[in-house]
Design an enzyme around this catalytic site. Structure first.
Site, PDB file in Angstrom:
ATOM      1  CE1 TYR A  13      62.168 -14.767  96.217  1.00  0.00           C
ATOM      2  CE2 TYR A  13      60.387 -13.384  97.015  1.00  0.00           C
ATOM      3  CZ  TYR A  13      61.729 -13.576  96.749  1.00  0.00           C
ATOM      4  OH  TYR A  13      62.614 -12.563  97.021  1.00  0.00           O
ATOM      5  CE  LYS A  52      61.513  -5.783 102.125  1.00  0.00           C
ATOM      6  NZ  LYS A  52      62.794  -6.485 102.188  1.00  0.00           N
TER       7      LYS A  52
HETATM    8  C1  LIG Z   1      63.818  -6.963 101.271  1.00  0.00           C
HETATM    9  C2  LIG Z   1      65.225  -6.950 101.702  1.00  0.00           C
HETATM   10  C3  LIG Z   1      66.285  -6.790 100.786  1.00  0.00           C
HETATM   11  C4  LIG Z   1      66.049  -6.702  99.295  1.00  0.00           C
HETATM   12  O1  LIG Z   1      65.262  -5.636  98.918  1.00  0.00           O
HETATM   13  P1  LIG Z   1      64.520  -5.659  97.481  1.00  0.00           P
HETATM   14  O2  LIG Z   1      63.896  -4.316  97.395  1.00  0.00           O
HETATM   15  O3  LIG Z   1      63.539  -6.776  97.539  1.00  0.00           O
HETATM   16  O4  LIG Z   1      65.582  -5.882  96.463  1.00  0.00           O
HETATM   17  C5  LIG Z   1      67.568  -6.742 101.279  1.00  0.00           C
HETATM   18  N1  LIG Z   1      67.819  -6.843 102.598  1.00  0.00           N
HETATM   19  C6  LIG Z   1      66.844  -6.984 103.505  1.00  0.00           C
HETATM   20  C7  LIG Z   1      67.180  -7.066 104.955  1.00  0.00           C
HETATM   21  C8  LIG Z   1      65.516  -7.063 103.086  1.00  0.00           C
HETATM   22  O5  LIG Z   1      64.548  -7.247 104.002  1.00  0.00           O
END
Ligand SMILES: *Cc1c(COP(=O)(O)O)cnc(C)c1O
Length: 423
Positions: free
Chosen positions: A16, A267
């Site tokens: 980004y 995450k």
């Molecule tokens: C970060 C995120 C994603 C994507 O996850 P990545 O590991 O970056 O591919 C999808 N949905 C939500 C709600 C997110 O916060």
């Protein structure tokens, strides 16, 4: 300075980032608790947990020990025809933690791919039941579900980062969140009109993250769940950001008593240590794939799926949720954010202040110099990285009140300086 920095930067392509104009990234050499240490010895208090992952802070000894033990025994093995203890344990533990009969776990390595798998599950679910016209996905304004092609098509078309690719993406259906009675009826009508073509609705429960930290209440989520059930549409909860305590419950869906048909997690799953994601399906979804026909199986399988190191880290992270008072810490963070961040609402150039769990967001108005704000936060010794129109804090849950005050104080100070400079 570091001898790797300049030669390496000549070859890195950052996310980004307009590589021509963006300020150079800060070289980090170590992390501990809620602090990042830079190459020049400066420390930054982390206000965003490395894109919302490091819920236990950095370098937690329990997670580190689990990864080290797994590294010695079995770092990785392919996951077709073979299975290992960390993945098996983790799947059973996630099934036990998640609400309802969300009990069948498919592991991948990133959030975007977890959403892709959820979409494949939803579309093939209906195909396996003989309803192959049900292929469209409904998503919400301000939503964010990932950066891959299928997930870009589910991000807010205006605020999203993906308008450039509009012509190459599948055509999906955007809806407004049903936050009041009229919008609820409109949403119901939308599903009623298109139910024969809709496989699933996807939502980020309670907080839409990367689309701008927009928040809605549990009643809105319950309304979505009800409408999905009435119209025979699957509900996919994207809890990649909200999952594992961030909104105050282990999973945001719990607050509305909604059990989605499929949930996506990533995450904070490994406490911010290794990449891992999970798409978890309810029993009836899984059962629609059981047949004598091999073609009815779910055809997906990332090379590094269920990486044993990552699964061991996730198990250790779940241990910490069980042994340490994480949800109480989130409640305390919420209360402190409410006292210390809310005053930002009085400042010029501030449109709104929103707080939910360990998330505090200040939405700005007027021209926003993101690079300037980011530089100023680093000067003040905090790692805060505003995007779009929001300055937000999502600290590790283990942050002490004094450190949280450093973060909220920096936000108040930077936004006060900005207000003074506004025309
Ligand atoms: C970060 C995120 C994603 C994507 O996850 P990545 O590991 O970056 O591919 C999808 N949905 C939500 C709600 C997110 O916060």
């Amino acid at each position: 300075m570091s001898d790797w920095l300049t030669p390496g930067l000549a070859h890195l392509w950052l996310p980004y980032t307009q590589m021509k104009t963006a300020p150079a990234p800060l070289p980090v050499v170590s992390s501990q608790g809620v602090r990042l240490t830079l190459a020049d010895g400066r420390e930054l208090v982390d206000g965003i947990s490395s894109w919302w992952t490091a819920c236990h802070g950095y370098s937690h000894p329990h997670i580190r020990a689990a990864i080290e033990a797994q590294l010695a025994a079995l770092p990785h093995v392919m996951f077709a025809g073979l299975v290992h203890e960390p993945a098996a344990r983790l799947a059973a533990r996630l099934a036990a933690l998640l609400p309802g009969d969300l009990e069948r776990v498919f592991f991948t390595e990133s959030g975007s791919v977890a959403v892709e798998v959820a979409l494949k599950m939803a579309i093939q679910y209906w195909r396996n039941l003989g309803r192959e016209q049900k292929q469209r996905i409904v998503y919400f304004r301000h939503g964010y579900h990932g950066d891959t092609f299928a997930t870009m098509a589910l991000c807010d078309p205006e605020e999203g980062m993906h308008a450039l690719f509009a012509g190459s993406m599948p055509d999906q259906i955007m809806a407004e969140l049903p936050t009041d009675g009229n919008l609820g009826r409109a949403f119901d009508l939308l599903l009623d009109t298109h139910a024969e073509r809709i496989a699933a609705v996807i939502v980020e429960p309670l907080v839409q993250g990367a689309g701008g930290m927009q928040m809605h209440d549990a009643a809105t989520l319950a309304c979505i769940g009800e409408a999905c059930r009435r119209h025979e549409v699957l509900l996919i909860a994207d809890e990649i950001m909200t999952g594992f305590g961030r909104t105050g419950r282990m999973f945001a869906c719990e607050e509305a008593g909604v059990v989605p048909d499929i949930i996506c997690l990533s995450k904070a799953l490994t406490g911010g240590t290794l990449p891992l994601a999970a798409t978890v399906a309810r029993r009836h979804v899984f059962e629609a794939f059981l047949a004598d026909d091999p073609g009815a199986a779910l055809m997906h399988g990332p090379t590094y799926m269920a990486n044993a190191l990552a699964c061991a880290a996730a198990n250790a992270s779940l241990d910490l949720f069980a042994s340490e008072p994480r949800l109480a810490q989130v409640a305390a963070i919420e209360a402190q954010l409410a006292t210390e961040l809310a005053p930002c609402g009085e400042l010029g150039g501030v449109a709104d202040v929103r707080i939910k769990g360990a998330i505090g967001a200040v939405e700005l108005c007027g021209a926003i110099d993101l690079d300037g704000l980011r530089r100023r936060f680093a000067e003040l010794g905090v790692w805060v990285r505003p995007f779009g129109k929001v300055v937000y804090l999502m600290p590790p849950f283990v942050i002490e009140p004094d450190d949280l005050s450093l973060l909220t104080g920096a936000v108040r100070r930077v936004l006060t300086e900005r207000a003074a400079a506004l025309p």
